[in-house]
Design a protein around this motif. Structure first.
Motif, mmCIF file in Angstrom:
data_model
loop_
_atom_site.group_PDB
_atom_site.id
_atom_site.type_symbol
_atom_site.label_atom_id
_atom_site.label_comp_id
_atom_site.label_asym_id
_atom_site.label_seq_id
_atom_site.Cartn_x
_atom_site.Cartn_y
_atom_site.Cartn_z
ATOM 1 N N THR A 35 0.895 -1.195 -0.039
ATOM 2 C CA THR A 35 0.036 -0.078 -0.032
ATOM 3 C C THR A 35 0.855 1.340 0.038
ATOM 4 O O THR A 35 1.721 1.424 0.875
ATOM 5 C CB THR A 35 -1.056 -0.036 1.063
ATOM 6 N N GLN A 36 0.553 1.798 -0.919
ATOM 7 C CA GLN A 36 1.501 3.311 -0.973
ATOM 8 C C GLN A 36 0.947 4.357 -0.137
ATOM 9 O O GLN A 36 -0.073 4.334 0.549
ATOM 10 C CB GLN A 36 1.301 3.817 -2.504
ATOM 11 N N ASP A 83 2.306 7.529 6.069
ATOM 12 C CA ASP A 83 2.168 8.052 4.981
ATOM 13 C C ASP A 83 3.164 9.103 4.775
ATOM 14 O O ASP A 83 2.942 10.190 4.258
ATOM 15 C CB ASP A 83 1.015 8.649 4.609
ATOM 16 N N VAL A 89 7.094 9.813 2.390
ATOM 17 C CA VAL A 89 7.939 9.669 1.280
ATOM 18 C C VAL A 89 9.510 10.185 1.244
ATOM 19 O O VAL A 89 9.366 11.490 2.109
ATOM 20 C CB VAL A 89 7.369 10.162 -0.142
ATOM 21 N N ARG A 117 3.179 2.721 5.566
ATOM 22 C CA ARG A 117 3.101 3.330 4.420
ATOM 23 C C ARG A 117 4.156 4.319 4.005
ATOM 24 O O ARG A 117 3.870 5.434 3.993
ATOM 25 C CB ARG A 117 1.744 3.794 4.275
ATOM 26 N N GLU A 161 7.766 5.240 1.997
ATOM 27 C CA GLU A 161 8.773 4.774 0.619
ATOM 28 C C GLU A 161 10.191 5.617 0.947
ATOM 29 O O GLU A 161 10.331 6.919 1.342
ATOM 30 C CB GLU A 161 7.972 5.627 -0.483
ATOM 31 N N THR A 182 13.028 5.902 -1.479
ATOM 32 C CA THR A 182 13.797 5.837 -2.711
ATOM 33 C C THR A 182 14.923 6.546 -3.078
ATOM 34 O O THR A 182 15.168 7.761 -2.749
ATOM 35 C CB THR A 182 12.688 6.471 -3.759
ATOM 36 N N HIS A 223 4.035 -2.191 5.325
ATOM 37 C CA HIS A 223 3.856 -1.418 3.900
ATOM 38 C C HIS A 223 4.922 -0.507 3.569
ATOM 39 O O HIS A 223 4.634 0.739 3.454
ATOM 40 C CB HIS A 223 2.168 -0.948 3.689
ATOM 41 N N THR A 255 8.565 0.424 1.313
ATOM 42 C CA THR A 255 9.461 0.039 0.171
ATOM 43 C C THR A 255 10.860 0.858 0.312
ATOM 44 O O THR A 255 10.973 2.027 0.646
ATOM 45 C CB THR A 255 8.961 0.557 -1.157
#
Length: 215
Positions: free
Chosen positions: A4-5, A71, A73, A91, A93, A95, A111, A113
């Motif tokens: 889930t993003q 949530d 990033v 949730r 990310e 990167t 969740h 990444t």
């Protein structure tokens, strides 16, 4: 496996210094976009960071323990050696981030990444990890001891000399990752039981038993 993003707000507050935002919001960060900031010496516990984006930010000698990130990033950020012990990540990310030596031990990850990240010697020990995707990331020498892994994937990662003591790897596919020198309790224990490895990796693991593979 479906990750889930992050669920980001449609509009984020921009061009704000993080210290100003913390003072303004009683040390909670909600719906902010931080870009190209050098965040030095931040020492906070029990922060709540929600619906935020950090781009090209670096965190120097920071300690953000027992905090919650939901949530969020992180894109092209440097979190090397940051103390994030006991944090919850939901949730989130990462990167293109640098996480070398970051201490994320005793965390809860749901969740998440990690894509094309440098995480050499990062510490994830004693963490509970559910629905995690590591993709093309360098985790050489990382500490992943005593973890609970559920639906965790390593895709084309460097796991050389990573420490998986007391971390069962059942159901995890390691076949396209580099696992030379992987550290487990021993091959007769249960860490690797039920995991997937390539034929070349199997030969490497057999050598760890002191057996010579011929032919």
């Amino acid at each position: 496996m479906k990750i889930t993003q992050p669920r980001l707000a449609n509009t984020l507050h921009e061009n704000t210094d993080i210290q100003t935002a913390l003072e303004k919001n009683d040390e909670d960060l909600t719906e902010y976009s931080f870009k190209s900031l050098r965040i030095e010496g931040l020492r906070k516990n029990n922060l709540s960071v929600q619906s935020c984006v950090f781009t090209n930010c670096s965190f120097g000698t920071c300690s953000i323990r027992k905090s919650q990130f939901s949530d969020v990033v992180f894109k092209n950020c440097d979190l090397s050696n940051v103390d994030l012990t006991g944090c919850g990540f939901h949730r989130v990310e990462f990167t293109g981030c640098k996480l070398m030596g970051a201490n994320m031990a005793d965390g809860i990850f749901n969740h998440i990444t990690f894509e094309e990240c440098r995480g050499e010697y990062m510490n994830l020990s004693m963490s509970k990890m559910r629905y995690i995707q590591f993709t093309r990331s360098n985790l050489q020498g990382a500490g992943i001891e005593g973890c609970q892994l559920m639906n965790v994937s390593f895709d084309a990662c460097n796991l050389m000399e990573a420490e998986f003591y007391r971390t069962p790897l059942k159901g995890i596919d390691l076949s396209n990752s580099e696992i030379s020198g992987i550290r487990i309790t021993n091959l007769t224990n249960n860490e690797l039981r039920g995991s997937s490895v390539s034929s070349l990796q199997a030969q490497e693991l057999v050598r760890m038993l002191g057996v010579e593979v011929k032919g």
